[in-house]
Design an enzyme around this catalytic site. Structure first.
Site, PDB file in Angstrom:
ATOM      1  N   ASP A   1     -14.534  81.081  28.964  1.00  0.00           N
ATOM      2  CA  ASP A   1     -14.923  80.064  27.983  1.00  0.00           C
ATOM      3  C   ASP A   1     -16.172  80.494  27.216  1.00  0.00           C
ATOM      4  OD1 ASP A   1     -14.679  77.799  26.486  1.00  0.00           O
ATOM      5  OD2 ASP A   1     -15.626  76.466  27.953  1.00  0.00           O
TER       6      ASP A   1
ATOM      7  N   SER B   1     -21.239  71.281  23.790  1.00  0.00           N
ATOM      8  CA  SER B   1     -20.615  72.512  24.263  1.00  0.00           C
ATOM      9  C   SER B   1     -21.086  73.722  23.464  1.00  0.00           C
ATOM     10  CB  SER B   1     -19.094  72.397  24.162  1.00  0.00           C
ATOM     11  OG  SER B   1     -18.590  71.458  25.068  1.00  0.00           O
TER      12      SER B   1
ATOM     13  N   HIS C   1     -13.909  77.217  23.653  1.00  0.00           N
ATOM     14  CA  HIS C   1     -13.183  76.008  23.255  1.00  0.00           C
ATOM     15  C   HIS C   1     -13.790  75.344  22.018  1.00  0.00           C
ATOM     16  CE1 HIS C   1     -16.192  73.808  25.869  1.00  0.00           C
ATOM     17  NE2 HIS C   1     -16.063  72.907  24.904  1.00  0.00           N
TER      18      HIS C   1
END
Length: 509
Positions: free
Chosen positions: A273, A354, A240
């Site tokens: 992910d 992230s 992402h």
């Protein structure tokens, strides 16, 4: 815990005020006149603030308040002590602390009325002044004579004059005065950090962590984090983080020393992910060592490195709060969800962290920081950490990364069923109908060969309890295609267990 204010006990009838203290001894610096009527209160005494001694002739017999001043009804716990020229409040504030630790603290218990030691006075009783003989400087009932007042006033003026003189002398010295500061014999760079400390781990890991800037064709994008996976210039991060720039956008990776490199996507796995980037024209890279996420224990120390809200090279610490936490999160485009059996940590993780590494106390990567639990409502602006962060276990991320580097496509283990995605249930229920009208149980697939049917409720995968469809997917994806697993399920109230061999699905389509 209640925070409502409660009333205080009514003050007891006062006793007669004590005689004032004797005049200060000659040569001693006396306290200001306003402080002569009572000793300085102790900050932990239950008798704070003490009543201010009234001036001569202003106290009515038998009353603790001057006759011309009404009682103050305020019970505000933050009320400041009365100044020398103010009248005392009728009700003192509560004690500085209470046994319960709540705020505001409860009112004091029924006040004691003498017989005890210091601090045993009733609320509203006068606090005894310092002992001193009665004589020419005192009068019955605590009234001062003119001689004592004049002596105190003269002493106060003398003290003020001395203070002013000292201030002028210090200012007049100017630059001739020598500095009284003491310099450290070593600079921060000369201090050796012992191996295993957070500072030592961070200093070693930071040069291998990058801040990723992703820009899509339409101007969308964002900031994330990644880390050096191998000496060939591969960077491991979240899907992402790079999804918006994966098809024709721009990707850059900046190291802690300011060096910036262009990057391209080698492969990405929406379901996991995970994404792998390749830096262009980079050399001399130092990969971070990979740990074993299967051996991580709850309570182990953790160190997270990333760029929360764009603040590159931020280091935070915490512990492993839980393992095998099923988590579903978006990929940044809204087109797909990812599932992980995550490591939960309370290390502060925010948007921008992230893709960054979650390290153990030795500096080995045990996970990829990927998601946080948020208190904001859907559609609201991004919120910060509330101590619930989630990381993809590095063992799983390594398997995915190797597959992406090898083929550019992810491979997922499957059992060949469609399940309900309701999270609040007693298991993963096999749907009556598959996606797009397909069969809910793939013909000749692993589940079909094991005898599973639509309506069966899967409650366990090996020794892990399954409470929903997302949990089942998260747990299956911790294995590899070809692994054998045991499935426990319920059908018509009867529990059964079967063994099956996991199949595989290639790609995200």
């Amino acid at each position: 815990m209640s925070t409502e204010n409660e009333g205080y006990a009514v003050p007891a009838a006062p006793t007669a005020p004590p005689a004032p203290a004797a005049p200060p001894a000659p040569g001693a610096a006396p306290a200001p006149a306003a402080q002569q009527s009572a000793p300085s209160p102790s900050p932990v005494s239950a008798d704070w603030p003490p009543p201010v001694a009234p001036a001569a002739g202003e106290q009515a017999p038998g009353s603790p308040f001057p006759p011309n001043v009404p009682e103050d009804s305020s019970n505000h716990p933050h009320e400041r002590p009365a100044a020398a020229h103010e009248q005392p409040a009728s009700t003192p504030p509560p004690p500085a602390s209470s046994a319960s630790g709540g705020w505001p603290p409860p009112p004091p218990a029924s006040p004691g009325h003498g017989g005890g030691g210091s601090g045993d006075h009733a609320w509203g009783d006068p606090v005894p002044g310092p002992a001193g003989p009665s004589g020419p400087g005192s009068a019955p009932g605590g009234r001062r004579t003119g001689g004592l007042v004049a002596a105190v006033l003269a002493a106060a003026l003398l003290a003020g004059g001395i203070g002013g003189g000292i201030g002028y002398w210090a200012a007049d010295r100017g630059d001739d005065a020598e500095s009284t500061t003491v310099s450290s014999s070593t600079s921060p760079g000369d201090v050796k950090r012992a191996d295993g400390t957070v500072a030592a781990v961070a200093a070693k890991a930071l040069p291998s962590v990058v801040t990723i800037e992703a820009k899509g064709d339409e101007g969308d994008g964002g900031t994330g984090t990644g880390f050096v996976y191998d000496q060939q210039g591969h960077i491991l991060t979240n899907n992402h983080v790079v999804a918006s720039a994966a098809d024709g956008g721009e990707l850059t990776a900046t190291f802690s020393d300011g060096k910036e490199y262009d990057a391209e996507v080698v492969g990405r796995a929406e379901g996991y992910d995970v994404a792998v980037l390749q830096l262009k024209n980079a050399s001399g890279l130092a990969p971070l060592p990979l740990g074993d996420s299967d051996k991580v224990a709850v309570g182990d120390s953790t160190i997270a490195i990333g760029a929360p809200f764009g603040l590159s090279n931020t280091v935070t610490t915490g512990i492993i709060s839980a393992k095998n936490r099923p988590v579903a999160s978006g990929d940044g485009t809204g087109s797909s969800n990812s599932y992980m059996s995550a490591l939960q940590t309370d290390a502060s993780i925010n948007p921008g962290n992230s893709g960054g590494p979650l390290l153990d106390a030795t500096g080995a990567v045990i996970g990829i920081n990927s998601a946080i639990q948020s208190t904001s409502s859907p559609g609201a602006s991004q919120s910060g950490s509330i101590g619930l962060g989630f990381a993809i276990p590095v063992n799983q991320a390594k398997n995915v990364a190797e597959q992406l580097i090898k083929t550019g496509e992810p491979v997922y283990p499957v059992i060949g069923v469609s399940v309900s995605m309701e999270e609040d249930s007693d298991g993963a229920t096999i749907s009556e109908e598959g996606q797009g009208g397909s069969e809910p149980v793939t013909p000749n697939g692993p589940a079909d060969k094991a005898g599973l049917r639509p309506g069966d409720v899967i409650t366990k995968l090996n020794d892990t309890s399954i409470d929903s469809g997302p949990t089942l997917i998260s747990e299956i994806w911790t294995y590899k295609p070809g692994d054998k697993v045991e499935i426990t399920y319920e059908r018509d109230g009867k529990e059964s267990t079967v063994e099956l061999t996991l199949g595989q699905r290639e790609g995200d389509d």
